[in-house]
Design a protein around this motif. Structure first.
Motif, short mmCIF file in Angstrom:
data_model
loop_
_atom_site.label_atom_id
_atom_site.label_comp_id
_atom_site.label_asym_id
_atom_site.label_seq_id
_atom_site.Cartn_x
_atom_site.Cartn_y
_atom_site.Cartn_z
N TRP A 89 0.83 -1.21 0.00
CA TRP A 89 0.00 0.00 0.00
C TRP A 89 0.86 1.25 0.00
CZ3 TRP A 89 -0.69 4.06 3.49
CH2 TRP A 89 -1.78 4.89 3.21
N ARG A 90 0.48 2.20 -0.81
CA ARG A 90 1.13 3.51 -0.85
C ARG A 90 0.03 4.57 -0.89
NH1 ARG A 90 4.44 0.54 0.33
NH2 ARG A 90 6.38 0.02 -0.68
N PRO A 91 0.16 5.61 -0.09
CA PRO A 91 -0.87 6.66 -0.12
C PRO A 91 -0.85 7.36 -1.47
CG PRO A 91 0.98 7.32 1.24
CD PRO A 91 1.22 5.90 0.84
N ARG A 92 -2.02 7.78 -1.91
CA ARG A 92 -2.11 8.53 -3.17
C ARG A 92 -1.57 9.94 -3.01
NH1 ARG A 92 -8.13 6.58 -4.63
NH2 ARG A 92 -7.60 4.39 -4.82
N SER A 93 -1.82 10.49 -1.85
CA SER A 93 -1.30 11.83 -1.56
C SER A 93 -1.18 11.96 -0.05
CB SER A 93 -2.22 12.92 -2.11
OG SER A 93 -3.46 12.89 -1.44
N VAL A 94 -0.33 12.86 0.34
CA VAL A 94 -0.13 13.09 1.77
C VAL A 94 -0.39 14.56 2.04
CG1 VAL A 94 1.52 13.02 3.65
CG2 VAL A 94 1.61 11.28 1.87
#
Length: 104
Positions: A89-94
């Motif tokens: 999992w990787r965030p789409r934006s922070v």
């Protein structure tokens, strides 16, 4: 790992409820850290690999202990699949958002 723990659920549940839990956690952490240091490759030099391993192993042990504490609520395949999803999992934006605690 999930298979092993589930197959030995009585042992792990007893250990979890006993006074030796910190020792079990330390032994698990040390073993997992050693395996990760010896067997996993990490690209790039910017990221401190030892810190990454420590971060990941603490997360993994926390997940496993939560599973034990909740009486193996989820199946072994579900836990395995969720762990793989978490790893990838990787965030789409922070974004940083400031939450106000005082009513305005």
């Amino acid at each position: 790992m999930f298979d092993h723990i589930h197959q030995n659920a009585d042992v792990y549940t007893s250990l979890f409820k006993s006074d030796v839990l910190p020792l079990v956690r330390d032994k698990m952490f040390t073993a997992l850290k050693q395996i990760a240091l010896e067997d996993l490759g990490y690209p790039g030099e910017e990221l401190n690999h030892e810190l990454l391993i420590i971060y990941n192993m603490n997360a993994l042990i926390g997940l496993v202990f939560h599973w034990i504490e909740n009486n193996f609520h989820y199946s072994v395949p579900y836990m395995r699949d969720q762990l793989i999803l978490m790893i990838n999992w990787r965030p789409r934006s922070v974004r940083t958002q400031i939450k106000r605690t005082d009513p305005t």
